[in-house]
Design an enzyme around this catalytic site. Structure first.
Site, PDB file in Angstrom:
ATOM      1  N   ASP A 121      32.596  36.130  79.797  1.00  0.00           N
ATOM      2  CA  ASP A 121      31.527  34.905  79.382  1.00  0.00           C
ATOM      3  C   ASP A 121      31.976  33.655  77.963  1.00  0.00           C
ATOM      4  OD1 ASP A 121      30.346  34.714  81.680  1.00  0.00           O
ATOM      5  OD2 ASP A 121      28.533  34.767  80.294  1.00  0.00           O
ATOM      6  N   LYS A 143      31.806  29.677  81.322  1.00  0.00           N
ATOM      7  CA  LYS A 143      30.880  28.327  82.015  1.00  0.00           C
ATOM      8  C   LYS A 143      30.826  26.875  80.798  1.00  0.00           C
ATOM      9  CE  LYS A 143      28.839  31.096  84.807  1.00  0.00           C
ATOM     10  NZ  LYS A 143      26.972  31.765  85.834  1.00  0.00           N
ATOM     11  N   MET A 258      18.716  26.988  76.463  1.00  0.00           N
ATOM     12  CA  MET A 258      19.810  26.370  77.340  1.00  0.00           C
ATOM     13  C   MET A 258      18.385  24.912  76.951  1.00  0.00           C
ATOM     14  SD  MET A 258      21.019  28.367  80.255  1.00  0.00           S
ATOM     15  CE  MET A 258      19.053  29.065  81.069  1.00  0.00           C
TER      16      MET A 258
HETATM   17  N1  SAH Z   1      22.149  35.760  78.371  1.00  0.00           N
HETATM   18  C1  SAH Z   1      21.722  35.197  77.073  1.00  0.00           C
HETATM   19  C2  SAH Z   1      21.355  33.931  76.950  1.00  0.00           C
HETATM   20  C3  SAH Z   1      22.060  32.968  77.824  1.00  0.00           C
HETATM   21  S1  SAH Z   1      21.241  31.724  78.448  1.00  0.00           S
HETATM   22  C4  SAH Z   1      21.009  35.967  76.031  1.00  0.00           C
HETATM   23  O1  SAH Z   1      19.701  37.111  76.355  1.00  0.00           O
HETATM   24  O2  SAH Z   1      20.979  35.477  74.633  1.00  0.00           O
HETATM   25  C5  SAH Z   1      22.008  31.124  77.596  1.00  0.00           C
HETATM   26  C6  SAH Z   1      21.028  29.865  76.311  1.00  0.00           C
HETATM   27  O3  SAH Z   1      20.962  31.291  75.188  1.00  0.00           O
HETATM   28  C7  SAH Z   1      22.105  29.203  75.368  1.00  0.00           C
HETATM   29  O4  SAH Z   1      21.671  27.808  75.958  1.00  0.00           O
HETATM   30  C8  SAH Z   1      21.114  29.098  74.058  1.00  0.00           C
HETATM   31  O5  SAH Z   1      19.748  29.074  74.577  1.00  0.00           O
HETATM   32  C9  SAH Z   1      21.226  31.140  74.035  1.00  0.00           C
HETATM   33  N2  SAH Z   1      22.445  31.283  73.254  1.00  0.00           N
HETATM   34  C10 SAH Z   1      22.774  32.047  73.512  1.00  0.00           C
HETATM   35  N3  SAH Z   1      23.724  32.422  72.820  1.00  0.00           N
HETATM   36  C11 SAH Z   1      23.722  31.757  71.243  1.00  0.00           C
HETATM   37  C12 SAH Z   1      24.108  31.252  69.934  1.00  0.00           C
HETATM   38  N4  SAH Z   1      24.345  32.287  69.471  1.00  0.00           N
HETATM   39  N5  SAH Z   1      22.565  30.926  69.034  1.00  0.00           N
HETATM   40  C13 SAH Z   1      22.382  30.242  70.231  1.00  0.00           C
HETATM   41  N6  SAH Z   1      21.350  30.160  70.824  1.00  0.00           N
HETATM   42  C14 SAH Z   1      22.659  30.656  71.930  1.00  0.00           C
END
Ligand code: SAH
Length: 327
Positions: A121, A143, A258
């Site tokens: 991803d 995505k 998100m």
């Molecule tokens: N499975 C992931 C979340 C997936 S949804 C987890 O556990 O982190 C994707 C969302 O995760 C993004 O829209 C944002 O809100 C958050 N996210 C993922 N990586 C991030 C990062 N490095 N900094 C800030 N938000 C992040």
């Protein structure tokens, strides 16, 4: 070939998925990378967009570079000996943390080191692909919001097909696979197809992003819990199942994933539900990456303030008194 590439200008003449592990290793080692290709895979395009490398379809002047990489290893022939006896490979879902390869777990790294195929991803750390064996097949299923994307059905099919061909498929996902990652759907798809599947938990951005910005999601006397919600659809949307009035009364720290685009509607709904407009908030973007940025504000203002400085996705919004704590 071993060489120190720190600060060196490196030209890579391959824009395919196969170049991703090489480019990832170069970036990790501090090289100044240019990729010249007529078309580039989404991973390289994304790295270029984030300013990590230059991507060009104009022929580059090779004399301006310290190193030119003309070809990268292609996937090794398959199937492997182990697969010949069982007929089926396997799938491992690896939660790869918020973006910095340092936050991939030891178990996650060991898994990547044995991958035949990595299905990755956008939010997974590309640098971690440098740990994959040479010639690993990298499939980028980024995505990108509102951009090029692979459907979940296609991803499930890819995992099953490669595993059935006797390969160890590593599904590299951002954060933890089971937090809004649709990870369990992939597990179900593998199970339904009779493909063995295991999961390596990851560091979720819902806790790590606040933490890296100096915010504890719980703190004795301030927050006895935290609630993680998806802001993918706004309050009132037919697909939304969240009770914002209940969230406003929950007394827990609220963590919104998100939710950059929908932050104005979410903060509005929480205020309508009785949460004070003065509630301290923070928004943390690109957590763990060198581009990490955070702003602090109030529930009434955070969405406007974030828009004003252009703090965009990926970002985690944190709502609650813990965001006002000083170390
Ligand atoms: N499975 C992931 C979340 C997936 S949804 C987890 O556990 O982190 C994707 C969302 O995760 C993004 O829209 C944002 O809100 C958050 N996210 C993922 N990586 C991030 C990062 N490095 N900094 C800030 N938000 C992040």
């Amino acid at each position: 070939m071993e060489m120190n590439v720190t600060g060196r200008r490196v030209l890579v003449l391959d824009g395919t998925d196969h170049a991703v592990p090489i480019v990832a290793g170069l970036l990790r080692d501090g090289a100044d990378v240019t990729v010249h290709a007529a078309t580039a895979c989404a991973a390289l395009e994304d790295l270029a967009q984030r300013g990590r490398l230059r991507l060009t379809d104009e022929p580059a002047d090779e004399t301006a570079f310290d190193l030119v990489i003309r070809s990268v290893p292609r996937p090794r022939p398959r199937p492997q000996p182990a697969a010949a006896t069982t007929g089926t490979g396997r799938v491992t879902l690896v939660g790869a943390g918020p973006g910095d390869a340092g936050l991939v777990t030891v178990a996650g790294r060991a898994t990547i080191e044995t991958a035949d195929v990595v299905v990755a991803d956008r939010l997974a750390p590309w640098e971690s692909l440098a740990w994959a064996p040479p010639g690993v097949q990298v499939i980028d299923v980024s995505k990108i919001p509102f951009g090029r994307s692979t459907s979940q059905e296609d991803i499930n099919r890819l995992l099953v097909e490669h595993a059935k061909a006797g390969r160890h498929v590593v599904r590299l996902k951002g954060g933890d696979s089971y937090v809004f990652g649709r990870g369990f759907e992939e597990v179900q798809a593998c199970t339904a197809a009779g493909v063995p599947v295991t999961v390596v938990p990851g560091v979720t951005s819902s806790v790590a992003a606040p933490e890296l910005a100096g915010i504890p999601v719980t703190h004795r006397g301030l927050a006895q819990g935290f609630t993680v919600i998806s802001g993918h659809v706004p309050p009132g949307h037919p697909d939304s199942t969240l009770d914002y009035a209940a969230l406003a009364r929950s007394g827990t720290t609220l963590v919104v994933l998100m939710g950059v685009r929908t932050l104005p509607a979410i903060t509005e709904a929480l205020m309508d539900g009785g949460l004070s407009p003065d509630t301290p908030c923070a928004l943390v973007g690109d957590a763990s990456l060198t581009s990490q940025r955070a702003i602090h504000g109030t529930l009434a203002r955070i969405a406007t303030d974030a828009a004003a400085i252009g703090l965009g996705a990926p970002a985690v919004a944190v709502i609650g008194d813990v965001t006002a704590l000083e170390p």
